[in-house]
Write an enzyme that holds these catalytic residues in place. Structure first.
Site, short mmCIF file in Angstrom:
data_model
loop_
_atom_site.label_atom_id
_atom_site.label_comp_id
_atom_site.label_asym_id
_atom_site.label_seq_id
_atom_site.Cartn_x
_atom_site.Cartn_y
_atom_site.Cartn_z
N SER A 233 0.92 -1.17 0.07
CA SER A 233 -0.03 0.07 -0.03
C SER A 233 1.17 1.35 0.11
O SER A 233 1.72 1.22 -0.89
CB SER A 233 -0.91 -0.19 1.21
OG SER A 233 -1.90 0.99 1.09
N HIS B 179 -7.43 -5.35 -1.01
CA HIS B 179 -6.00 -4.68 -0.75
C HIS B 179 -5.33 -5.39 0.22
O HIS B 179 -4.19 -5.06 0.26
CB HIS B 179 -6.48 -3.14 -0.39
CG HIS B 179 -5.44 -2.22 -0.21
ND1 HIS B 179 -4.84 -1.56 -1.36
CD2 HIS B 179 -4.88 -1.77 1.14
CE1 HIS B 179 -3.90 -0.78 -0.89
NE2 HIS B 179 -3.94 -0.78 0.57
N ASP C 142 3.84 23.89 -1.88
CA ASP C 142 5.16 23.95 -2.47
C ASP C 142 5.92 22.68 -1.99
O ASP C 142 6.89 22.60 -1.24
CB ASP C 142 5.84 25.00 -2.12
CG ASP C 142 6.18 25.41 -0.56
OD1 ASP C 142 5.17 24.73 0.14
OD2 ASP C 142 7.13 25.97 -0.12
#
Length: 422
Positions: free
Chosen positions: A137, A400, A347
């Site tokens: 994951s 998953h 940023d």
């Protein structure tokens, strides 16, 4: 322990790897080797756990995928920075960093790029040779970061359910996620059609009277919907069904139900995840996350419980998301102001290098789970085409959590794929 020998390792690493003379933090890792093979020159396998902010297995023997891994490797289970026995980030420790802006500045050093630089320092200290890595994951996303910026440290790489979109924005991530979560709801109600009425009844009650939880927070209808985070696992629908089975004590929600809900929703053991999940998708040019999951939710009115109750639609559960209301939990409430600062920041440095990945020379095998609720398979398949030489296993046989629940079969298939046996 039965069949395995465990060794604790502690490492001092720079908080900021670009300022090696500055503050250092501690990183913990647990070495696991088959008993009787402690002195053999086995290759190292670094395990990078999912999350972000989750802990690797605490083994009690040769259980789960470790049983297969220990046939071939000496395994290192890393408590990623900020988690477990590494220098932790919690509601107690983070406020000691000062004002929210200072806390947020501190937290900028806890993403995948820093985790990989920790791994490289640890690798050089332990072995000095390239090692193998297994990323599950978020750990798979870290592995792609590793392949991007420190491939010389890797002998081979295995990724399960963790191939990220290389240039996908947080908005694109959640715009793709809500329909996947909707499909999991559909499958859940198909499996347990009687739960549709039960969920509507609980949701209607919570809209009128949010319920106090044992941890001091309130169970609102939106918090109740967050229980859907389990629907992407093998037994998630069953877990949710049984959770609802004895929800009522007369006209009130039962204490047992509320206690189990508290345990299911609590971030007391995952404080870093509440801060880092949306930042997993923030890079140069993606813009600030700005509570992307919350902002995008309005584009999917089918997740509005009030709207569903006004008609005949089922009340839908939500998935793995960070909503502002999450920070109403006392265990992470002190972290909210830092989260506000972090999520407004735009940023962020790149986590992946598509050009380097296109020239990759490290052997890589990856499992993409086609029905994955947490990681978009379309983006994963695109990334699989980008990484030169990657051997892909695309399957809907597992959810998953396939690595954890398959008793080693997923890892065995990927290792055989990696070594040309499949």
């Amino acid at each position: 322990m039965p069949g395995v020998t465990l060794t604790d390792h502690f490492f001092s690493v720079p908080l900021d790897h670009d300022r090696t003379e500055g503050e250092h933090i501690e990183i913990y890792a647990r070495e696991v080797v088959e008993t009787g093979r402690e002195r053999e020159r086995l290759p190292w396998l670094l395990f990078l756990q999912g999350g972000p902010g989750m802990l690797p297995p605490r083994p009690v023997g040769r259980d789960s995928w470790l049983d297969r891994a220990l046939d071939d490797y000496r395994v290192l289970l890393l408590d990623q920075r900020g988690t477990g026995r590494s220098t932790p980030i919690t509601r107690q420790t983070l406020p000691a960093r000062g004002e929210p802006a200072a806390q947020a500045g501190f937290l900028t050093h806890f993403r995948a790029d820093a985790i990989i630089r920790d791994a490289e320092l640890i690798r050089r200290e332990l072995t000095g040779k390239p090692w193998s890595v297994l990323g599950q994951s978020f750990g798979g996303m870290c592995t792609v970061t590793y392949l991007s910026f420190a491939p010389d440290g890797l002998r081979e790489a295995v990724i399960t359910g963790g191939l990220p979109g290389l240039r996908v924005t947080p908005d694109e991530v959640y715009r793709a996620a809500y329909p996947r979560v909707h499909r999991k709801n559909t499958a859940y109600y198909r499996r347990y059609p009687q739960d549709a009425a039960a969920v509507r009844c609980i949701a209607a009650h919570l809209i009128e009277r949010p319920a106090p939880l044992p941890d001091g927070s309130l169970l609102t209808v939106e918090a109740f919907q967050s229980l859907g985070m389990v629907l992407g696992t093998r037994d998630g629908a069953d877990v949710l069904h049984y959770l609802l089975e004895d929800a009522w004590a007369g006209a009130e929600l039962s204490d047992g139900f509320l206690d189990r809900v508290t345990a299911s929703l609590s971030y007391a053991q995952l404080p870093l995840k509440s801060l880092m999940l949306e930042l997993t998708y923030a890079q140069r040019g993606t813009g600030a996350p700005n509570w992307a999951a919350q902002r995008l939710r309005g584009e999917f009115p089918q997740f509005d419980a009030r709207r569903a109750l006004a008609g005949d639609d089922p009340v839908l559960f939500t998935g793995e998301t960070t909503y502002p209301s999450l920070f109403d939990q006392p265990c992470i409430a002190p972290l909210r102001e830092a989260a506000e600062v972090l999520f407004a920041r735009g940023d962020w440095p790149d986590l992946y290098d598509p050009q380097r990945l296109a020239a990759n020379e490290v052997p890589v095998a990856a499992a993409v789970y086609l029905d994955d609720m947490y990681v978009d398979a379309t983006y994963s398949l695109q990334t699989a085409e980008t990484i030169r030489g990657l051997r892909l296993w695309a399957t809907n046989e597992y959810e998953h959590d396939g690595l954890r629940v398959s008793d080693g079969r997923v890892l065995d298939h990927l290792l055989r794929t990696l070594h040309g046996q499949v």
